[in-house]
Design a protein around this motif. Structure first.
Motif, PDB file in Angstrom:
ATOM      1  N   VAL A  47      26.702  41.816  33.186  1.00 55.00           N
ATOM      2  CA  VAL A  47      25.535  42.426  34.083  1.00 55.00           C
ATOM      3  C   VAL A  47      24.169  42.106  33.685  1.00 55.00           C
ATOM      4  O   VAL A  47      23.452  41.530  34.685  1.00 55.00           O
TER       5      VAL A  47
ATOM      6  N   ALA B  78      22.060  52.453  35.514  1.00 57.86           N
ATOM      7  CA  ALA B  78      23.547  52.536  34.710  1.00 57.86           C
ATOM      8  C   ALA B  78      24.106  54.246  35.028  1.00 57.86           C
ATOM      9  O   ALA B  78      23.086  54.883  34.771  1.00 57.86           O
TER      10      ALA B  78
ATOM     11  N   GLU C 264      25.671  49.500  36.736  1.00 60.59           N
ATOM     12  CA  GLU C 264      26.820  49.448  35.754  1.00 60.59           C
ATOM     13  C   GLU C 264      27.268  50.874  35.467  1.00 60.59           C
ATOM     14  O   GLU C 264      26.425  52.026  35.580  1.00 60.59           O
TER      15      GLU C 264
ATOM     16  N   ARG D 276      34.020  47.863  36.774  1.00 64.43           N
ATOM     17  CA  ARG D 276      33.373  47.297  37.671  1.00 64.43           C
ATOM     18  C   ARG D 276      31.888  47.547  37.722  1.00 64.43           C
ATOM     19  O   ARG D 276      31.322  48.409  37.192  1.00 64.43           O
ATOM     20  N   PHE D 277      31.077  47.008  38.620  1.00 64.20           N
ATOM     21  CA  PHE D 277      29.534  47.209  38.705  1.00 64.20           C
ATOM     22  C   PHE D 277      29.311  47.051  40.256  1.00 64.20           C
ATOM     23  O   PHE D 277      30.103  46.550  41.045  1.00 64.20           O
TER      24      PHE D 277
ATOM     25  N   SER E  34      32.063  37.087  40.091  1.00 66.71           N
ATOM     26  CA  SER E  34      32.538  38.574  40.508  1.00 66.71           C
ATOM     27  C   SER E  34      33.199  38.533  41.810  1.00 66.71           C
ATOM     28  O   SER E  34      32.729  38.293  42.593  1.00 66.71           O
TER      29      SER E  34
END
Length: 454
Positions: free
Chosen positions: A37, A87, A122, A128-129, A393
């Protein structure tokens, strides 16, 4: 700056942010490392050429008139301000992601900078993000925004050099005549405008005939007052979920209606259950404001706003789900019939009539003392029909984040994403308690339609 764009700036306040956007949920490719990421974000920021739409900021304002023109930020766009790395505390569920999105969606964009922001997020426990993007409604409407997003995606999972939305390749342009004023184009535009205005009178007669001849036609102020039609605050709640398009299509085929009719019936059933749960279901049917894109295929990638609106009877007073769907389909058919007989300018004029009560909401006491022009906004925005990827992705969810207005505390917007319909529900945090339960009721409403029709 067109009036249709400036009105979103004029109507904005701390309690009424006027940006739209989306929350995109991605599964990284199998070969993604721990820094995937961060590396992807650094690559995105390396695209320092910024398209003109992402350089625009409002100039002014001019007294109480509002903003009349755009200024261009030029080469001074601070991408590290606009694109932010976030995050969640791991391990984290999608619920915490939605909580973060709720907070981000309730904050205003800085008018001293171009009116957009992107958050790369993230920390989800499943690896997953997400990317949450918001753009001011004055820059573009939902249709053009989603079309712009789709141009960053691909059906090829091996592509790893996809450009970010502010650096997309532009289509071919006609040769510039040298920057002078093209009098032919000006007079041609004036002739078209005069013709459109002259056509408003016969268009008004068509509208009147349709309204008088069809009892399903709805007008502002025919909606009942509900707990959703109150003054709102600036904080937001956001909830999102996906449903299989195959399930919706099965109901559509059985009933002989459109996908949008089934979607509206899902929303109607969900609102009926939700308001009953809150002891707030009115005897009269709820009325939905349904945006209608007025763009043709040649202008679908353009920015700005080109949206009409129609009003739909949600038939929440009807208990049987199949009968409710029939009533919704009949009401929408009247709107479609009317719009098909109007030119884009005439459609905008008619839409302005439907939306005009919203302009009165800033007047103290109007929202509390007058009937609501409609009860809820429900919008279906075209999305990608196939599974899409961004830098390898897979796009798992594409959830719209839209606007709520004073007196209109709830907005339900959805889009198709491959084999799914992705719903984004936005509400005033103070006025719509337990908003996430609307997702539960959407599932219940679809199951009731399946039981009644399949």
């Amino acid at each position: 700056m067109p009036v249709t764009d400036s009105i979103f700036l004029l109507g904005e306040s701390r309690e009424h942010p006027m940006h739209v956007g989306s929350l995109e949920l991605f599964t990284p490719p199998e070969d993604a490392g721990p820094d995937y990421v961060k590396t992807m974000l650094d690559t995105m920021l390396s695209h320092t050429t910024v398209d003109s739409t992402f350089r625009k900021k409002p100039q002014g304002p001019v007294g109480s008139v509002g903003n009349l023109w755009w200024a261009d930020e030029g080469d001074n766009v601070d991408l590290e301000y606009h694109v932010r790395h976030s995050a969640l505390p791991a391990p984290c569920r999608v619920r915490e992601l939605l909580t973060l999105t709720s907070r981000l969606h309730g904050t205003l964009l800085d008018r001293h900078r171009p009116l957009w922001e992107m958050y790369v997020i993230e920390g989800l426990s499943d690896g997953r993000f997400a990317i949450y993007t918001k753009l001011h409604h004055s820059l573009m409407d939902g249709v053009s925004g989603f079309r712009l997003l789709q141009r960053t995606l691909t059906t090829d999972p091996t592509v790893r050099d996809a450009p970010p939305p502010w650096n997309l390749p532009r289509g071919e342009k006609k040769p510039d005549s040298g920057g002078g004023l093209d009098l032919g184009s000006v007079f041609g535009g004036l002739r078209r405008t005069v013709g459109e205005v002259a056509g408003l009178a016969p268009a008004s007669l068509r509208i009147a005939r349709t309204a008088l001849g069809q009892h399903d036609m709805k007008f502002p102020y025919e909606a009942p007052r509900t707990m959703l039609n109150v003054p709102i605050g600036g904080a937001r709640r956001f909830a999102a979920q996906s449903w299989s398009l195959e399930r919706v299509n099965a109901v559509r085929k059985s009933a002989g209606v459109s996908v949008n009719d089934v979607v509206l019936a899902m929303c109607a059933g969900a609102l009926r259950h939700y308001l009953t749960e809150q002891d707030g279901l009115p005897d009269a049917p709820l009325i939905a404001m349904v945006p209608v894109s007025l763009r043709d295929e040649k202008k679908v990638d353009a920015g700005g706003n080109s949206v009409g609106v129609t009003l739909c009877n949600l038939a929440t007073d009807i208990e049987d789900p199949a009968d409710r769907l029939s009533a919704i389909s009949a009401s929408m058919s009247q709107g479609k019939e009317l719009f098909s007989s109007l030119t884009p300018m005439q459609a905008l004029a008619w839409s302005a009539v439907n939306m005009s009560p919203i302009a009165l909401t800033p007047i103290p006491g109007v929202v509390r003392l007058t009937p609501p022009p409609f009860n809820v906004i429900i919008s279906n925005v075209p999305g990608p029909p196939k599974t899409m990827y961004f830098n390898g992705s897979r796009l798992d969810g594409l959830y719209p984040t839209s606007v709520v207005l004073d007196g209109q505390a709830l907005n339900i917007t959805l889009t198709n994403n491959g084999g799914n319909l992705d719903f984004g529900v936005v509400g005033c945090r103070r006025s719509v308690p337990s908003l996430q339960r609307i997702l539960i009721h959407l599932e219940t409403a679809l199951a009731e339609l399946e039981k009644a029709l399949l």
